[in-house]
Scaffold this active site. Sequence first.
Site, short mmCIF file in Angstrom:
data_model
loop_
_atom_site.label_atom_id
_atom_site.label_comp_id
_atom_site.label_asym_id
_atom_site.label_seq_id
_atom_site.Cartn_x
_atom_site.Cartn_y
_atom_site.Cartn_z
N GLU A 338 -13.55 -27.15 -15.13
CA GLU A 338 -13.73 -25.80 -15.03
C GLU A 338 -12.90 -24.86 -13.66
OE1 GLU A 338 -17.68 -27.26 -16.80
OE2 GLU A 338 -15.78 -28.04 -15.70
N ARG A 382 -20.30 -27.49 -10.45
CA ARG A 382 -20.36 -28.82 -9.83
C ARG A 382 -19.69 -28.95 -8.22
NH1 ARG A 382 -22.88 -31.99 -12.94
NH2 ARG A 382 -22.47 -32.03 -15.14
N LYS A 407 -24.78 -23.11 -15.41
CA LYS A 407 -23.83 -23.78 -16.63
C LYS A 407 -24.53 -25.02 -16.82
CE LYS A 407 -19.14 -25.42 -17.17
NZ LYS A 407 -18.91 -24.93 -18.52
#
Length: 421
Positions: A338, A382, A407
């Site tokens: 991402e 994350r 997400k």
Amino acid sequence: MKVTLPQRRGVDLTVAAPPSKSYTHRALIAAALARGTSMIVHPLIADDTNLTMAALRKLGVPVEAEPHSVTIEGCDGAFSCPPGTVLDLDNSGTSLRLLASAAMLADHPVTLTGSARMQERPLGPLADALVALGGRVSFEKKTGFPPITVRGPLAGGSATIDGSASSQFASSILMAAPWAEHEVALSITGTPASQSYLDITAGVMTDFGAVIRREGYRRFEVSNKDYYTGHTYVIEGDYSSASYFFALAAICGGNVTVTGLNPESMQGDRLFLTALRKMGCHVTSGHNGVTVEHEGPLTGITIDMSSAPDTVQTLCMVAAVAKTPTVITGISHLKYKESDRITVTAERLKQLGAAVNTDDDRIIIRPAPLHGGTIDPANDHRTAMSFAVLGFGIGGVSITGAECVNKSYPGFWDALAEVME
């Protein structure tokens, strides 16, 4: 949304693991392709999996989501959608990649696209393999990157794919393979990134009725005569998300128990617990879950995390408070996530005073005095969650754009409420 983390010492926490994102994506797609009705029990309901469900609906599959289950009427390997169908998968790489092969089973060409960051994430190796298997593929903007339009037939036969950038390329082909016109034989070259995810893919496929013959991670042969069959499928707990709580015990001291984890799971992120043991934590598994306990200094380690990519950032946070250096290898594919997680992690750690060096496949973290600061996670879930855990260790760390955790783990901040009080 901005969240500021207070410093904490000696945590005592029990939390339930959220459902696995990896298993949920794969089970949704297998159920959609299956013959008959499936119920996915205890699925992860989050931004990424909602995108997969929305895409399946656009492909003509009835998907009914409840808080604790999803019911899917399978299409028997034949999606029905109108001409010009576009699937916008936003920033969910798993959704786009896994659906790219399956979309070849639709009755019209399908275009898959996503966010600006998604359009920077490579797709070339998957496209080349799909063409080798009889498909037609066109890139709408930049060759090798989304948006991509795919159309059948999925004829089958033999294909070779470079697995070094992402295991999801191979997983995508394998999941659609039972409906190919001929048996699919997929060879994987290079060192496959995140090998454990191929085990997860094969496991879900087999659970739904597919027949696979394999030679380790180098060759997979999928029967085109054994299809997915609808049934009830229970999603196990997620080791990736659990890692943040295990890291909390390591960084702050104390003990944390995470319930709902399968001790025999194929999830590669179980390796994170091995890393914590090597660094000085006490790890136990029992009927009530997995517990990590820690007191005193942490010792740095050298470890290959290629099979546990989603916990690399979490391990970096633990390494940042260790008393000796840590070397983490096998991370080159993290630049395609991402965000470029190698660069982003190093830069954000340096903002907090950490001593960090990186190269293409390695990050080295040495002891250094840490201090508070404001962390922009670059819309990467994350990054936000891992730096939040480090924030509890040093105090005065604020995470901006904190809602990006939705997400994969919408309940993350609620799960930490007890620690934040």
